[in-house]
Design a protein around this motif. Structure first.
Motif, mmCIF file in Angstrom:
data_model
loop_
_atom_site.group_PDB
_atom_site.id
_atom_site.type_symbol
_atom_site.label_atom_id
_atom_site.label_comp_id
_atom_site.label_asym_id
_atom_site.label_seq_id
_atom_site.Cartn_x
_atom_site.Cartn_y
_atom_site.Cartn_z
ATOM 1 N N GLN A 53 -9.033 7.238 3.855
ATOM 2 C CA GLN A 53 -7.876 7.853 3.205
ATOM 3 C C GLN A 53 -6.605 7.257 3.690
ATOM 4 O OE1 GLN A 53 -8.590 9.492 0.298
ATOM 5 N NE2 GLN A 53 -7.931 11.515 1.050
ATOM 6 N N ILE A 54 -6.553 7.076 5.213
ATOM 7 C CA ILE A 54 -5.219 6.374 5.520
ATOM 8 C C ILE A 54 -5.092 4.977 5.057
ATOM 9 C CG2 ILE A 54 -4.283 5.531 7.549
ATOM 10 C CD1 ILE A 54 -5.143 8.008 9.261
ATOM 11 N N GLU A 55 -6.371 4.248 4.930
ATOM 12 C CA GLU A 55 -6.237 2.864 4.487
ATOM 13 C C GLU A 55 -6.057 2.893 3.053
ATOM 14 O OE1 GLU A 55 -10.073 1.529 5.704
ATOM 15 O OE2 GLU A 55 -9.327 0.742 7.418
ATOM 16 N N ARG A 56 -6.384 3.754 2.441
ATOM 17 C CA ARG A 56 -6.106 3.819 0.890
ATOM 18 C C ARG A 56 -4.406 4.079 0.615
ATOM 19 N NH1 ARG A 56 -5.096 7.726 -2.509
ATOM 20 N NH2 ARG A 56 -5.809 9.293 -1.341
ATOM 21 N N LEU A 57 -4.056 5.046 1.541
ATOM 22 C CA LEU A 57 -2.681 5.532 1.368
ATOM 23 C C LEU A 57 -1.735 4.345 1.826
ATOM 24 C CD1 LEU A 57 -3.062 9.251 2.667
ATOM 25 C CD2 LEU A 57 -2.402 8.646 0.309
ATOM 26 N N THR A 58 -2.246 3.833 2.766
ATOM 27 C CA THR A 58 -1.397 2.655 3.292
ATOM 28 C C THR A 58 -1.320 1.488 2.276
ATOM 29 O OG1 THR A 58 -2.066 2.995 5.295
ATOM 30 C CG2 THR A 58 -1.227 0.895 5.161
ATOM 31 N N ALA A 59 -2.388 1.207 1.568
ATOM 32 C CA ALA A 59 -2.431 0.218 0.492
ATOM 33 C C ALA A 59 -1.464 0.547 -0.594
ATOM 34 C CB ALA A 59 -3.647 -0.159 -0.067
ATOM 35 N N ASP A 60 -1.864 1.903 -0.981
ATOM 36 C CA ASP A 60 -0.859 2.464 -2.083
ATOM 37 C C ASP A 60 0.780 2.291 -1.651
ATOM 38 O OD1 ASP A 60 -2.965 3.166 -3.546
ATOM 39 O OD2 ASP A 60 -2.479 5.455 -3.096
ATOM 40 N N ILE A 61 1.140 2.705 -0.502
ATOM 41 C CA ILE A 61 2.399 2.466 -0.058
ATOM 42 C C ILE A 61 3.172 1.173 -0.152
ATOM 43 C CG2 ILE A 61 3.913 2.786 1.907
ATOM 44 C CD1 ILE A 61 2.320 5.168 2.778
ATOM 45 N N GLU A 62 1.987 0.115 0.494
ATOM 46 C CA GLU A 62 2.387 -1.407 0.352
ATOM 47 C C GLU A 62 2.657 -1.851 -0.908
ATOM 48 O OE1 GLU A 62 -0.933 -2.965 2.738
ATOM 49 O OE2 GLU A 62 0.396 -2.563 4.816
ATOM 50 N N ALA A 63 1.800 -1.292 -1.710
ATOM 51 C CA ALA A 63 1.604 -2.015 -3.075
ATOM 52 C C ALA A 63 2.962 -1.462 -3.985
ATOM 53 C CB ALA A 63 0.619 -1.636 -4.127
ATOM 54 N N ASP A 64 3.420 -0.333 -3.732
ATOM 55 C CA ASP A 64 4.697 0.417 -4.065
ATOM 56 C C ASP A 64 5.821 -0.408 -3.466
ATOM 57 O OD1 ASP A 64 5.005 2.305 -6.142
ATOM 58 O OD2 ASP A 64 5.620 3.849 -4.852
ATOM 59 N N LEU A 65 6.045 -0.732 -2.415
ATOM 60 C CA LEU A 65 7.029 -1.336 -1.569
ATOM 61 C C LEU A 65 7.126 -2.739 -2.209
ATOM 62 C CD1 LEU A 65 6.914 -0.017 1.944
ATOM 63 C CD2 LEU A 65 8.465 0.516 0.275
ATOM 64 N N ARG A 66 6.063 -3.220 -2.252
ATOM 65 C CA ARG A 66 6.041 -4.733 -2.856
ATOM 66 C C ARG A 66 6.465 -4.673 -4.269
ATOM 67 N NH1 ARG A 66 0.936 -5.203 -1.318
ATOM 68 N NH2 ARG A 66 0.608 -5.975 0.828
ATOM 69 N N GLY A 67 6.045 -3.829 -5.105
ATOM 70 C CA GLY A 67 6.553 -3.933 -6.552
ATOM 71 C C GLY A 67 7.997 -3.535 -6.581
ATOM 72 N N GLU A 68 8.472 -2.650 -5.889
ATOM 73 C CA GLU A 68 9.957 -2.362 -5.652
ATOM 74 C C GLU A 68 10.671 -3.570 -5.291
ATOM 75 O OE1 GLU A 68 12.450 0.369 -2.733
ATOM 76 O OE2 GLU A 68 10.974 1.565 -3.933
ATOM 77 N N ASN A 69 10.203 -4.346 -4.335
ATOM 78 C CA ASN A 69 10.881 -5.582 -3.705
ATOM 79 C C ASN A 69 10.980 -6.596 -4.708
ATOM 80 O OD1 ASN A 69 12.286 -7.037 -1.571
ATOM 81 N ND2 ASN A 69 10.117 -8.054 -1.496
ATOM 82 N N GLU A 70 9.881 -6.738 -5.610
ATOM 83 C CA GLU A 70 9.619 -7.772 -6.540
ATOM 84 C C GLU A 70 10.685 -7.378 -7.810
ATOM 85 O OE1 GLU A 70 5.667 -7.721 -7.863
ATOM 86 O OE2 GLU A 70 5.250 -8.924 -6.067
ATOM 87 N N ARG A 71 10.971 -6.131 -8.045
ATOM 88 C CA ARG A 71 11.962 -5.567 -9.045
ATOM 89 C C ARG A 71 13.584 -6.069 -8.770
ATOM 90 N NH1 ARG A 71 8.239 -1.760 -9.415
ATOM 91 N NH2 ARG A 71 9.192 -0.191 -8.270
ATOM 92 N N MET A 72 13.770 -5.846 -7.558
ATOM 93 C CA MET A 72 15.024 -5.953 -6.968
ATOM 94 C C MET A 72 15.450 -7.504 -6.917
ATOM 95 S SD MET A 72 16.420 -3.182 -6.371
ATOM 96 C CE MET A 72 17.885 -3.845 -5.533
ATOM 97 N N GLN A 73 14.304 -8.335 -6.408
ATOM 98 C CA GLN A 73 14.629 -9.638 -6.641
ATOM 99 C C GLN A 73 14.735 -10.131 -8.003
ATOM 100 O OE1 GLN A 73 11.071 -11.327 -4.676
ATOM 101 N NE2 GLN A 73 11.894 -10.973 -2.563
ATOM 102 N N GLU A 74 14.130 -9.685 -9.082
ATOM 103 C CA GLU A 74 14.086 -9.966 -10.495
ATOM 104 C C GLU A 74 15.643 -9.605 -10.833
ATOM 105 O OE1 GLU A 74 11.242 -8.131 -12.949
ATOM 106 O OE2 GLU A 74 9.634 -9.112 -11.787
ATOM 107 N N ILE A 75 15.984 -8.331 -10.351
ATOM 108 C CA ILE A 75 17.544 -7.901 -10.802
ATOM 109 C C ILE A 75 18.556 -8.951 -10.248
ATOM 110 C CG2 ILE A 75 19.055 -6.102 -10.291
ATOM 111 C CD1 ILE A 75 16.617 -3.991 -10.613
ATOM 112 N N ARG A 76 18.272 -9.256 -8.841
ATOM 113 C CA ARG A 76 19.110 -9.999 -8.181
ATOM 114 C C ARG A 76 19.173 -11.436 -9.062
ATOM 115 N NH1 ARG A 76 17.157 -8.153 -3.117
ATOM 116 N NH2 ARG A 76 18.587 -6.293 -2.456
ATOM 117 N N SER A 77 18.034 -11.836 -9.156
ATOM 118 C CA SER A 77 18.142 -13.187 -9.926
ATOM 119 C C SER A 77 18.847 -13.135 -11.190
ATOM 120 C CB SER A 77 16.634 -13.599 -10.079
ATOM 121 O OG SER A 77 16.497 -14.721 -10.932
#
Length: 87
Positions: A53-77
């Motif tokens: 469960q912790i591994e699944r939740l951690t993967a979800d958190i990491e994916a969410d943060l990566r997606g958010e980071n990618e969106r911020m980079q696109e906006i800045r670009s």
């Protein structure tokens, strides 16, 4: 200093109330309490199902943060591109 099982159970209860009631204004404090506990541990024995469960939740958190980071980079670009076009 040790926390008793009674104190830990109370923290568990409060955390469950906050999560189930979606009390967003108290989530930061709850996370801070849980972070203090986790940081104080060197290791912990957990059942396989909990680790999964912790591994699944951690993967979800990491994916969410990566997606958010990618969106911020696109906006800045995009903003950089628009500002360069105005010059």
């Amino acid at each position: 200093m040790k926390m008793t099982q009674k104190e830990l159970n109370h923290l568990i209860f409060l955390t469950e109330v906050i999560l189930s009631g979606k009390k967003k204004n108290l989530m930061e404090e709850t996370l801070q309490c849980l972070l203090y506990i986790v940081k104080s541990l060197e290791d912990v024995e957990l059942p396989d199902s909990v680790v999964q469960q912790i591994e699944r939740l951690t993967a979800d958190i990491e994916a969410d943060l990566r997606g958010e980071n990618e969106r911020m980079q696109e906006i800045r670009s995009h903003l950089d591109w628009r500002q360069a076009g105005r010059r």
